[in-house]
Design a protein around this motif. Structure first.
Motif, PDB file in Angstrom:
ATOM      1  N   GLY A 109      -1.652  42.055  -3.406  1.00 30.04           N
ATOM      2  CA  GLY A 109      -0.802  41.906  -4.588  1.00 30.04           C
ATOM      3  C   GLY A 109       0.644  41.723  -4.201  1.00 30.04           C
ATOM      4  N   VAL A 110       1.480  42.690  -4.555  1.00 30.54           N
ATOM      5  CA  VAL A 110       2.894  42.650  -4.192  1.00 30.54           C
ATOM      6  C   VAL A 110       3.156  43.718  -3.130  1.00 30.54           C
ATOM      7  N   ILE A 111       3.675  43.283  -1.999  1.00 27.92           N
ATOM      8  CA  ILE A 111       4.010  44.183  -0.894  1.00 27.92           C
ATOM      9  C   ILE A 111       5.464  44.616  -1.036  1.00 27.92           C
ATOM     10  N   GLY A 112       5.723  45.906  -0.928  1.00 26.53           N
ATOM     11  CA  GLY A 112       7.096  46.417  -0.851  1.00 26.53           C
ATOM     12  C   GLY A 112       7.373  46.814   0.583  1.00 26.53           C
ATOM     13  N   ALA A 113       8.315  46.159   1.237  1.00 25.33           N
ATOM     14  CA  ALA A 113       8.562  46.385   2.661  1.00 25.33           C
ATOM     15  C   ALA A 113       9.984  46.866   2.908  1.00 25.33           C
ATOM     16  N   VAL A 114      10.095  48.012   3.546  1.00 23.95           N
ATOM     17  CA  VAL A 114      11.394  48.557   3.949  1.00 23.95           C
ATOM     18  C   VAL A 114      11.603  48.211   5.412  1.00 23.95           C
ATOM     19  N   VAL A 115      12.703  47.519   5.722  1.00 23.14           N
ATOM     20  CA  VAL A 115      12.908  46.986   7.071  1.00 23.14           C
ATOM     21  C   VAL A 115      14.223  47.490   7.659  1.00 23.14           C
ATOM     22  N   PRO A 116      14.281  47.657   8.993  1.00 24.14           N
ATOM     23  CA  PRO A 116      15.429  48.293   9.636  1.00 24.14           C
ATOM     24  C   PRO A 116      16.515  47.307  10.041  1.00 24.14           C
ATOM     25  N   SER A 117      17.659  47.846  10.444  1.00 22.66           N
ATOM     26  CA  SER A 117      18.774  47.014  10.890  1.00 22.66           C
ATOM     27  C   SER A 117      18.639  46.620  12.352  1.00 22.66           C
ATOM     28  N   THR A 118      17.746  47.271  13.104  1.00 24.32           N
ATOM     29  CA  THR A 118      17.603  46.945  14.520  1.00 24.32           C
ATOM     30  C   THR A 118      17.036  45.543  14.727  1.00 24.32           C
ATOM     31  N   ASN A 119      16.163  45.118  13.828  1.00 24.11           N
ATOM     32  CA  ASN A 119      15.607  43.757  13.883  1.00 24.11           C
ATOM     33  C   ASN A 119      15.682  43.150  12.481  1.00 24.11           C
ATOM     34  N   PRO A 120      16.884  42.816  12.009  1.00 21.21           N
ATOM     35  CA  PRO A 120      17.059  42.455  10.597  1.00 21.21           C
ATOM     36  C   PRO A 120      16.526  41.078  10.222  1.00 21.21           C
ATOM     37  N   ALA A 121      16.084  40.286  11.206  1.00 17.00           N
ATOM     38  CA  ALA A 121      15.439  39.009  10.904  1.00 17.00           C
ATOM     39  C   ALA A 121      13.984  39.025  11.340  1.00 17.00           C
ATOM     40  N   ALA A 122      13.722  39.468  12.571  1.00 21.16           N
ATOM     41  CA  ALA A 122      12.362  39.396  13.123  1.00 21.16           C
ATOM     42  C   ALA A 122      11.377  40.264  12.352  1.00 21.16           C
ATOM     43  N   THR A 123      11.778  41.501  12.006  1.00 16.53           N
ATOM     44  CA  THR A 123      10.846  42.384  11.297  1.00 16.53           C
ATOM     45  C   THR A 123      10.540  41.887   9.890  1.00 16.53           C
ATOM     46  N   PRO A 124      11.531  41.550   9.061  1.00 18.38           N
ATOM     47  CA  PRO A 124      11.183  41.018   7.736  1.00 18.38           C
ATOM     48  C   PRO A 124      10.387  39.725   7.818  1.00 18.38           C
ATOM     49  N   ALA A 125      10.705  38.857   8.782  1.00 23.59           N
ATOM     50  CA  ALA A 125       9.941  37.614   8.926  1.00 23.59           C
ATOM     51  C   ALA A 125       8.484  37.914   9.229  1.00 23.59           C
ATOM     52  N   ASN A 126       8.244  38.877  10.106  1.00 29.69           N
ATOM     53  CA  ASN A 126       6.880  39.267  10.451  1.00 29.69           C
ATOM     54  C   ASN A 126       6.121  39.742   9.218  1.00 29.69           C
ATOM     55  N   ASN A 127       6.749  40.593   8.425  1.00 28.15           N
ATOM     56  CA  ASN A 127       6.112  41.091   7.201  1.00 28.15           C
ATOM     57  C   ASN A 127       5.866  39.966   6.194  1.00 28.15           C
ATOM     58  N   ILE A 128       6.839  39.084   6.054  1.00 30.41           N
ATOM     59  CA  ILE A 128       6.721  37.988   5.086  1.00 30.41           C
ATOM     60  C   ILE A 128       5.570  37.061   5.469  1.00 30.41           C
ATOM     61  N   ILE A 129       5.503  36.698   6.731  1.00 32.92           N
ATOM     62  CA  ILE A 129       4.454  35.783   7.192  1.00 32.92           C
ATOM     63  C   ILE A 129       3.082  36.396   6.968  1.00 32.92           C
ATOM     64  N   ASN A 130       2.917  37.660   7.350  1.00 30.26           N
ATOM     65  CA  ASN A 130       1.635  38.328   7.139  1.00 30.26           C
ATOM     66  C   ASN A 130       1.281  38.420   5.655  1.00 30.26           C
ATOM     67  N   ALA A 131       2.272  38.707   4.827  1.00 30.91           N
ATOM     68  CA  ALA A 131       2.022  38.820   3.392  1.00 30.91           C
ATOM     69  C   ALA A 131       1.552  37.489   2.815  1.00 30.91           C
ATOM     70  N   LEU A 132       2.249  36.413   3.143  1.00 25.67           N
ATOM     71  CA  LEU A 132       1.888  35.092   2.623  1.00 25.67           C
ATOM     72  C   LEU A 132       0.537  34.631   3.154  1.00 25.67           C
ATOM     73  N   LYS A 133       0.261  34.922   4.397  1.00 25.40           N
ATOM     74  CA  LYS A 133      -1.040  34.556   4.981  1.00 25.40           C
ATOM     75  C   LYS A 133      -2.182  35.181   4.184  1.00 25.40           C
ATOM     76  N   GLY A 134      -1.940  36.361   3.611  1.00 24.01           N
ATOM     77  CA  GLY A 134      -2.962  37.030   2.829  1.00 24.01           C
ATOM     78  C   GLY A 134      -2.927  36.731   1.348  1.00 24.01           C
ATOM     79  N   GLY A 135      -2.021  35.844   0.910  1.00 29.15           N
ATOM     80  CA  GLY A 135      -1.964  35.486  -0.502  1.00 29.15           C
ATOM     81  C   GLY A 135      -1.138  36.421  -1.356  1.00 29.15           C
ATOM     82  N   ASN A 136      -0.257  37.191  -0.730  1.00 26.78           N
ATOM     83  CA  ASN A 136       0.550  38.172  -1.443  1.00 26.78           C
ATOM     84  C   ASN A 136       1.953  37.656  -1.742  1.00 26.78           C
ATOM     85  N   ALA A 137       2.648  38.355  -2.620  1.00 30.99           N
ATOM     86  CA  ALA A 137       4.103  38.261  -2.758  1.00 30.99           C
ATOM     87  C   ALA A 137       4.705  39.461  -2.033  1.00 30.99           C
ATOM     88  N   ILE A 138       5.993  39.411  -1.735  1.00 26.83           N
ATOM     89  CA  ILE A 138       6.625  40.505  -1.000  1.00 26.83           C
ATOM     90  C   ILE A 138       8.063  40.677  -1.474  1.00 26.83           C
TER      91      ILE A 138
END
Length: 469
Positions: A109-138
């Motif tokens: 469904g809808v993923i709520g993801a809390v992401v850190p400042s240590t990897n402010p691009a790589a971590t959210p991108a990882n979550n977004i890609i996985n979410a979309l691959k599964g048909g979710n919004a994030i």
């Protein structure tokens, strides 16, 4: 803005996300999900945008360095895309006549993801890609320092979405200013909460009433035994410890070295850019590394020259020093060197023998970092297996640069991820690297089959023969 207004902001984001996800799923196909994931991946991997995100990340957070963030953004995303390339996340994935069960993969469904400042691009991108691959919004909740980078990343993703006709509302973020009330509302209203970073946020996610995946604290401990290739081990540790200025939770924090090769190994560390601080001088370093009980922000994630100056070591260590190795013995709350340092500083412990090294590593992990990972440099093939059987850890990384290996690498079999589950030892619901499988769920069609009921004798016969009825 009062709490009600802050919650309303999140509720409006959630309504848009739910509407977009419903359409995404209703018109879904494996090709569509894959294309959306590719769009998000290319948004961060395109070289010009990658550099822009890396520069913005360092500029806005003060953490890490641009070159390594470019490498991280590229390799972590490329590795993830390799991992998910042939993963089936849509439609019927199995149809078993023997059991009568047909399994269908579905979005969460809808993923709520809390992401850190240590990897402010790589971590959210990882979550977004996985979410979309599964048909979710994030919907993302970035840390305050990571807001600018997250906003830029979403701009790039939405630009890619425009090329393929996808709805921007599939990928959103809490607008600044953020805050605990907004994050809490996101955790409470999402279909799945995923939290990387602050352990306070992890605990809040688990208590939010929403199914949650949180990851544990890192405090990587690495054993170097008497059979190790010392130069190779030192080279890998140096490369890992200095990568992105040690902002990774998988960066080595403690080295436990067997006495037989202790002095030789310190020499190997020096040969690869390490400056050794003797135990007698450790107190002066600790007082500068921790200020009023907190890690000094002037040294967290900073370049080597900045660190050396801040610790008062300028002129007393080699000009080409890349990291600081401090001899120590204490473990626990009164000995801060035994915990995570988020800087180019590593604690070094001297062990009498391998058994003592294992005991020290256990004590360090039980103080901080249980469940995350443990490293060993060794030529002994049995010792890593024994550690995996006995130690409170989900991963034993063997003869590798820990920072590069723990989150997946092209030369090991772990999934590429920036979020490592720590199992029950770390208070987590997962014990593996966060990956695509955590972003989907299954529905099963169950048909009647011929009965398969065994007799009581079939089940208990062997037991009765051994123990009696």
């Amino acid at each position: 803005m009062n709490v009600f207004d802050e919650e309303l902001v999140v509720d409006e984001l959630m309504a848009r996300a739910r509407a977009a996800q419903a359409k995404f799923e209703a018109g879904g196909s494996q090709a569509r999900y894959d294309r959306a994931a590719q769009a998000a991946a290319w948004a961060i991997m395109e070289p010009g945008r990658n550099r822009d995100l890396a520069e913005l990340a360092v500029r806005s957070t003060g953490l890490g360095n641009v070159a390594d963030k470019i490498t991280k953004n590229h390799r972590k995303t490329l590795g993830l895309m390799r991992d998910i390339r042939n993963a089936q996340t849509f439609g019927i994935v199995s149809d078993d006549p023997e059991t009568g069960i047909t399994t269908i993969m579905r979005p969460i469904g809808v993923i709520g993801a809390v992401v850190p400042s240590t990897n402010p691009a790589a971590t959210p991108a990882n979550n977004i890609i996985n979410a979309l691959k599964g048909g979710n919004a994030i919907i993302l909740s970035p840390s305050p320092k990571g807001v600018a980078c997250c906003e830029r990343l979403l701009d790039y993703i939405h630009a890619e979405f425009d090329k393929i006709g996808e709805d921007h509302a599939l990928v959103q973020m809490i607008p600044p200013p953020g805050g605990k009330a907004k994050t809490q509302r996101l955790l409470e209203t999402a279909d799945l909460a995923i939290v990387t970073g602050s352990q306070d946020n992890v605990r809040r996610a688990y208590s939010s009433g929403t199914p949650a995946i949180g990851v544990g604290a890192g405090n990587v401990t690495v054993i170097i035994d008497e059979t190790a290739d010392l130069s190779e081990a030192a080279e890998k540790i140096a490369a890992s410890k200095t990568f992105d200025n040690a902002t990774s939770c998988s960066s080595e924090n403690a080295l436990v070295v067997v006495d037989e090769i202790y002095d030789a190994f310190l020499g190997a560390l020096e040969a690869h850019g390490g400056a050794i601080v003797e135990k007698a001088d450790a107190g002066a370093i600790v007082s500068k590394l921790w200020v009023d009980g907190h890690l000094n922000r002037e040294v967290i994630g900073r370049d080597a020259d900045v660190l050396v100056k801040a610790l008062g070591l300028a002129g007393s260590v080699a000009a080409d020093t890349c990291f600081i190795a401090i001899e120590t013995a204490g473990i626990g709350p009164e000995h801060p060197l035994s915990g995570e340092k988020l800087s180019r500083v590593v604690a070094v412990y001297r062990a009498r023998d391998f058994a003592h090294a294992e005991a020290l590593a256990r004590e360090i992990l039980e103080h901080q970092g249980a469940g995350h990972s443990l490293g060993i440099h060794t030529s002994d093939t049995q010792r890593p297996v024994d550690l995996a059987r006995r130690m409170p850890t989900c991963r034993v990384i063997v003869n590798q640069a820990h920072c590069f290996a723990t989150g997946g690498a092209f030369d090991n079999g772990l999934p590429f991820s920036l979020s490592m589950g720590c199992g029950s030892w770390g208070g987590n619901s997962i014990d593996d690297n966060l990956h695509w499988r955590h972003f989907v769920q299954r529905a099963r069609v169950v048909r009647q089959i011929s009965p398969r009921e065994p007799s009581v004798e079939e089940i208990f016969g062997d037991y009765w023969n051994e123990a009696g009825k």
